[in-house]
Scaffold this active site. Sequence first.
Site, PDB file in Angstrom:
ATOM      1  N   PHE A   1       3.722   6.703 -12.947  1.00 31.64           N
ATOM      2  CA  PHE A   1       2.271   6.737 -12.851  1.00 31.64           C
ATOM      3  C   PHE A   1       1.894   7.513 -11.591  1.00 31.64           C
ATOM      4  CE2 PHE A   1       3.789   3.070 -10.578  1.00 31.64           C
ATOM      5  CZ  PHE A   1       2.976   2.942  -9.468  1.00 31.64           C
TER       6      PHE A   1
ATOM      7  N   ASP B   1       0.890  -1.145   0.000  1.00 33.16           N
ATOM      8  CA  ASP B   1       0.000   0.000   0.000  1.00 33.16           C
ATOM      9  C   ASP B   1       0.926   1.191   0.000  1.00 33.16           C
ATOM     10  OD1 ASP B   1      -2.647   0.994  -0.133  1.00 33.16           O
ATOM     11  OD2 ASP B   1      -2.422   1.767   1.890  1.00 33.16           O
TER      12      ASP B   1
END
Length: 194
Positions: free
Chosen positions: A149, A68
């Site tokens: 990204f 995460d």
Amino acid sequence: MKDIVIATGNQGKINDFKHIFKDYNVVGIKSLIPDFDVEETGATFEENAAIKSEYGVKVLNKIVISDDSGLEVDALNNAPGVYSARYAGVDATDEENLQLVLENMKNKENRNARFVCVIAVSTPGKPTQTFRGEVEGTLLDEPIGENGFGYDPIFYIESHGKTTAEMTSKEKAQISHRGKAIQKMLDSGIIEEA
């Protein structure tokens, strides 16, 4: 060559792992569990990473790695944080999330930020372990660069004189928050023990 299952459908993250795990066959979990979609209900990066890897290990009964990660911005009280992928809404694009951060950063003098990544490793019959990596930077007023990204186009690293979106995959892997967390995981020996 040993398989490493990565509990993400994000191809950008899978590519990052492939650059770091050159001696392993990196497999995205969606190739094994096509409908893999785990709700991230944790309040921390550690909790969210563990939720995903523990779900994967339960279904596949093999070692599963998840992460995460996100952007913490000092001037935004560490937002977007665990909501980085859905900062502008549940179905928001990378561009929409990035634009909302830029909007919220208008007229803010403190541009300090960090990328945070927590890797969770779940192995059948063993407790999940987590490893945290961070990289400090500053936020630009507008995106620069075509690689990467997420928030990469506005995340500037002074020591390199460029954004993470201007770096090659190899450059990024050497300094990235994900790279640092993965290195801690590799140094722990947990993969060799699995």
